[in-house]
Write a protein that holds these residues in place. Sequence first.
Motif, PDB file in Angstrom:
ATOM      1  N   PRO A 273      51.278  64.083  38.487  1.00 32.47           N
ATOM      2  CA  PRO A 273      52.514  64.417  39.186  1.00 32.47           C
ATOM      3  C   PRO A 273      52.526  65.826  39.781  1.00 32.47           C
ATOM      4  N   ARG A 274      51.374  66.487  39.799  1.00 28.50           N
ATOM      5  CA  ARG A 274      51.341  67.876  40.270  1.00 28.50           C
ATOM      6  C   ARG A 274      51.918  68.004  41.672  1.00 28.50           C
ATOM      7  N   ASP A 275      51.519  67.109  42.572  1.00 33.24           N
ATOM      8  CA  ASP A 275      51.961  67.176  43.966  1.00 33.24           C
ATOM      9  C   ASP A 275      53.018  66.133  44.296  1.00 33.24           C
ATOM     10  N   VAL A 276      52.817  64.927  43.806  1.00 35.85           N
ATOM     11  CA  VAL A 276      53.736  63.819  44.094  1.00 35.85           C
ATOM     12  C   VAL A 276      53.903  62.982  42.836  1.00 35.85           C
ATOM     13  N   SER A 277      55.153  62.723  42.457  1.00 32.04           N
ATOM     14  CA  SER A 277      55.427  61.835  41.326  1.00 32.04           C
ATOM     15  C   SER A 277      55.443  60.390  41.804  1.00 32.04           C
ATOM     16  N   VAL A 278      54.932  59.498  40.954  1.00 29.31           N
ATOM     17  CA  VAL A 278      54.812  58.082  41.327  1.00 29.31           C
ATOM     18  C   VAL A 278      55.362  57.214  40.198  1.00 29.31           C
ATOM     19  N   VAL A 279      56.183  56.226  40.577  1.00 30.09           N
ATOM     20  CA  VAL A 279      56.706  55.239  39.625  1.00 30.09           C
ATOM     21  C   VAL A 279      56.428  53.852  40.188  1.00 30.09           C
ATOM     22  N   GLY A 280      55.921  52.948  39.343  1.00 30.63           N
ATOM     23  CA  GLY A 280      55.652  51.576  39.753  1.00 30.63           C
ATOM     24  C   GLY A 280      56.668  50.604  39.203  1.00 30.63           C
ATOM     25  N   PHE A 281      56.290  49.320  39.182  1.00 32.22           N
ATOM     26  CA  PHE A 281      57.190  48.260  38.708  1.00 32.22           C
ATOM     27  C   PHE A 281      56.332  47.107  38.183  1.00 32.22           C
ATOM     28  N   ASP A 282      56.614  46.622  37.001  1.00 33.66           N
ATOM     29  CA  ASP A 282      56.000  45.454  36.342  1.00 33.66           C
ATOM     30  C   ASP A 282      55.412  45.801  34.984  1.00 33.66           C
ATOM     31  N   ASP A 283      54.768  46.973  34.848  1.00 31.40           N
ATOM     32  CA  ASP A 283      54.029  47.366  33.650  1.00 31.40           C
ATOM     33  C   ASP A 283      52.812  46.472  33.444  1.00 31.40           C
ATOM     34  N   LEU A 284      51.866  46.574  34.368  1.00 32.99           N
ATOM     35  CA  LEU A 284      50.573  45.913  34.199  1.00 32.99           C
ATOM     36  C   LEU A 284      49.911  46.357  32.896  1.00 32.99           C
ATOM     37  N   PRO A 285      49.083  45.519  32.295  1.00 31.94           N
ATOM     38  CA  PRO A 285      48.344  45.950  31.098  1.00 31.94           C
ATOM     39  C   PRO A 285      47.508  47.197  31.348  1.00 31.94           C
ATOM     40  N   GLU A 286      47.050  47.386  32.608  1.00 38.63           N
ATOM     41  CA  GLU A 286      46.225  48.547  32.933  1.00 38.63           C
ATOM     42  C   GLU A 286      47.038  49.821  33.144  1.00 38.63           C
ATOM     43  N   ALA A 287      48.364  49.694  33.301  1.00 43.07           N
ATOM     44  CA  ALA A 287      49.196  50.842  33.688  1.00 43.07           C
ATOM     45  C   ALA A 287      49.061  52.046  32.749  1.00 43.07           C
ATOM     46  N   PRO A 288      49.002  51.861  31.413  1.00 40.88           N
ATOM     47  CA  PRO A 288      48.894  53.037  30.540  1.00 40.88           C
ATOM     48  C   PRO A 288      47.528  53.720  30.615  1.00 40.88           C
ATOM     49  N   TYR A 289      46.536  53.066  31.246  1.00 41.52           N
ATOM     50  CA  TYR A 289      45.174  53.589  31.227  1.00 41.52           C
ATOM     51  C   TYR A 289      44.721  54.101  32.599  1.00 41.52           C
ATOM     52  N   LEU A 290      45.654  54.146  33.555  1.00 38.86           N
ATOM     53  CA  LEU A 290      45.328  54.743  34.841  1.00 38.86           C
ATOM     54  C   LEU A 290      45.251  56.255  34.685  1.00 38.86           C
ATOM     55  N   THR A 291      44.770  56.929  35.721  1.00 37.97           N
ATOM     56  CA  THR A 291      44.730  58.397  35.725  1.00 37.97           C
ATOM     57  C   THR A 291      45.617  58.903  36.854  1.00 37.97           C
ATOM     58  N   PRO A 292      46.801  59.416  36.496  1.00 37.03           N
ATOM     59  CA  PRO A 292      47.399  59.504  35.157  1.00 37.03           C
ATOM     60  C   PRO A 292      48.033  58.174  34.747  1.00 37.03           C
ATOM     61  N   PRO A 293      48.358  58.017  33.458  1.00 38.79           N
ATOM     62  CA  PRO A 293      49.089  56.822  33.035  1.00 38.79           C
ATOM     63  C   PRO A 293      50.364  56.661  33.861  1.00 38.79           C
ATOM     64  N   LEU A 294      50.626  55.421  34.273  1.00 39.66           N
ATOM     65  CA  LEU A 294      51.660  55.160  35.276  1.00 39.66           C
ATOM     66  C   LEU A 294      53.037  54.958  34.657  1.00 39.66           C
ATOM     67  N   THR A 295      53.999  55.774  35.098  1.00 38.65           N
ATOM     68  CA  THR A 295      55.408  55.509  34.805  1.00 38.65           C
ATOM     69  C   THR A 295      55.803  54.247  35.571  1.00 38.65           C
ATOM     70  N   THR A 296      56.504  53.328  34.906  1.00 40.63           N
ATOM     71  CA  THR A 296      56.788  52.048  35.565  1.00 40.63           C
ATOM     72  C   THR A 296      58.026  51.407  34.959  1.00 40.63           C
TER      73      THR A 296
END
Length: 348
Positions: A273-296
Amino acid sequence: MGPEGASRALVMSDVAARAGVSHQTVSRVINGHRNVAPGTRERVEQAIRELGYRPNTAARALVTGSTRTLGFVTVNINQYGPGQTLVGLERAARAAGYSLSVTVLDEATADAMRDAVDRFVAQSVDAVLALATYDDAAEALHAVDTPLPLVTVQSGGALEEPAVGVDQVAGARLATRHLLDLGHRTVHHVTGPADSQESRDRVEGWRAELVAAGAAVPVCVHGDWTPSSGHRAGRLLATRRREGEEVTAVFVANDQMAMGLLAAFHEEGLEAPRDVSVVGFDDLPEAPYLTPPLTTVRQDFAELGHRAVQLVLARLAGRELRLQPVPPVLLVRSSSGPVPVVSMPAGV
């Protein structure tokens, strides 16, 4: 082998004899009746397991008029949301003592939908569930006249038939409010397809939250649920940022597009989130293991399946049941943070 070693098919009276109960009690347990004492039910179920008894569904259907089968028809099953909706429905149906017969259509035309329902009628299913997130599927369902109880799933309330779904508008508002509360002056949005009711509901929630906060409403970037469309959206937003537009927070309509967007930002020298914060939708199983872990925003597909089956059973019993949409949950991880602090040149 039978209980005395005879080579014959097991019948319900064999179970009754093993459990020390009546034939009628075994029937009530098998058919899911509630007026059976827990201890008696356990003895019957244990006898069924020990004997390896399998109910004769054809004979039971003749007696009860029910095959204990639900039909499920859908078009698009290759995305995470529809796939998990199917899993949730199957588990809920199984827990209620039903099996699920699934038909996946190549296209959601009225003729294809009518053929699917006709096949379910021929199979003597008890009721039909239909995934109707896209406009063509909703229109096709409107054109089909079925003698079976029909429940739509994830329709966004757009159909007249009884429906269940996750509250997409509330989920989008949660995501947008989270970013605004972090200090971002506005939130950009990457949408799903225009013909998706879920996508439109998420746009509605995003816009409503911005308007309620008195924040500017940026022009949407359109995607199609795929990571590649999210990647294109990320490149476009990075370009807008270089051209002077304030892009510090993005709500992406699903996690798969968010994955593509994060990759594009990284290629453009932008990090969340240093430059841009990102939020997704659904909570994929992979979401906690992205770089960075995805807020969703997490959709509870198990609860969605449970409520859909509840609604079906109520309709089969001739009862009216109105269910509230399933509430979504915001999961805050590391891809969202406070608005970036822009350092001022020395002497200013």
